[in-house]
Design a protein around this motif. Sequence first.
Motif, PDB file in Angstrom:
ATOM      1  N   VAL A 185      34.066  36.707  43.112  1.00 36.62           N
ATOM      2  CA  VAL A 185      33.871  35.713  42.062  1.00 36.62           C
ATOM      3  C   VAL A 185      34.997  34.698  42.081  1.00 36.62           C
ATOM      4  N   MET A 228      28.402  37.287  33.666  1.00 34.79           N
ATOM      5  CA  MET A 228      29.294  36.136  33.839  1.00 34.79           C
ATOM      6  C   MET A 228      29.006  35.032  32.833  1.00 34.79           C
ATOM      7  N   VAL A 271      26.511  29.198  36.035  1.00 30.77           N
ATOM      8  CA  VAL A 271      26.777  30.292  36.965  1.00 30.77           C
ATOM      9  C   VAL A 271      25.858  30.149  38.166  1.00 30.77           C
ATOM     10  N   SER A 276      36.212  31.917  39.480  1.00 34.50           N
ATOM     11  CA  SER A 276      35.925  31.581  38.091  1.00 34.50           C
ATOM     12  C   SER A 276      37.158  31.011  37.405  1.00 34.50           C
ATOM     13  N   GLU A 307      31.182  27.364  35.684  1.00 37.12           N
ATOM     14  CA  GLU A 307      32.260  28.275  35.331  1.00 37.12           C
ATOM     15  C   GLU A 307      32.503  29.349  36.381  1.00 37.12           C
ATOM     16  N   SER A 308      31.428  29.867  36.989  1.00 39.85           N
ATOM     17  CA  SER A 308      31.578  30.984  37.913  1.00 39.85           C
ATOM     18  C   SER A 308      30.635  30.843  39.103  1.00 39.85           C
ATOM     19  N   TYR A 340      38.279  38.878  42.428  1.00 37.22           N
ATOM     20  CA  TYR A 340      38.446  37.466  42.081  1.00 37.22           C
ATOM     21  C   TYR A 340      39.193  36.735  43.195  1.00 37.22           C
ATOM     22  N   GLU A 349      38.806  35.581  34.228  1.00 33.72           N
ATOM     23  CA  GLU A 349      38.239  36.873  34.576  1.00 33.72           C
ATOM     24  C   GLU A 349      37.372  37.392  33.429  1.00 33.72           C
TER      25      GLU A 349
END
Length: 400
Positions: free
Chosen positions: A183, A253, A61, A185, A164-165, A203, A188
């Motif tokens: 974000v 996250m 992250v 990602s 990942e995010s 998102y 969600e």
Amino acid sequence: MQRRPRNPQEKAILNKKPWSTRAGGIGLVLSGGGSRAAYQIGALKALIPYLENQEQNPIKVVIGSSLGAINGLLISACLKEGIGHAVEITETLWKERTFRNTFADSPTKSFFRAIKVASIQYLNPGPNANTESIFNPRPLMERVDQVINDHGGLHPDNRYSQLESVGVMTTIEGETRRPLLFVSSHKELEAPAMLGASFDVCYVDSLQAKHGFASAALPSVLPPVELDTKDGKVRLVDGGISQNVPVDPAVRMGAERIISIDISGRDWWLARQNSSLDTRPSWEVEAQEKTFCLRPPETFVLRCRKPLGELLKNAVGSSTGKFISAVGPIWPIFKILKNRLGEEVAYETLSYVALDPDYIQGLIERGYNETVHLLNNRVEPAFHHPQSYKQLLEEVYSDS
């Protein structure tokens, strides 16, 4: 912000093992702090040996606020070629910075806007809603987008596979300010992960420079940014007004170990005012009653150990021309602050906006040297709670 209740008798746990032997996703959290964000690049340079083993220490992250958000976007975009490459590219961009290639409009036009804004701020201090802004960062926005696009963009399918995010903390400007996290990602967040969150999430497939500058849009200094969300178009300003060090979102996250690099200098200002270090400025967004922050199982915090105004003074203080070139049209503000509050405060204030090659180099070196000092002294990350992230969420969710 309210924090999750914890037994005051329970001590934090220190892990005696070196980082290289511990597995788990890393969350990189980068605070806001204007041009002082170059310090973060030096700190990351010192951490490269700990982060380059991406199989054992994957960066899972990346989340930033204000100028830290822009650093986060650049690092994230370049990460698939290695953390060393990502830091090198971001460092190069920082070393290019001058007022002329960072901001649009003529110095004269910006000067008169600075005088007007300074007058407004003198009457009502703080990052208040304002239709006026001193700078137009269009050239820097274009340069940041160029770097991101040259590295394939920030779509989850194109960036470093284990990242990942990527998140950017912003603030919705309106009758009431509200935190909003953009974000990008692979998936969600599930409902339990958002339980008690103080922020909403928007998102997007791919973050761009405009999202970073929506986070960096400090009222009166940089213009607000309008972006589309599921609730329509919103007007966004500096993420530091909501969460300047967004550790809680990184935990939600999925980050299991947090590296937090805080260049805000907040401790110095509070200590100077003889205020408690947990004092909340009146202009920060206040968390709602039912919200709380999650603690990461492991956190390694890096902060500027000394005020950075001295670096600026050493870099530009001996030359009037160099000083004016470094701080651009806001140099009169330095005079006002120096006369009213003293030279130390004046230089520390302008340390957030100055752009000078020697000053930027000094920030990078300071970040590197202070981080190396911590690592040489075998200071380990402090563990706030031994539970796993999943266990923590399950406990909170069941208690509700």
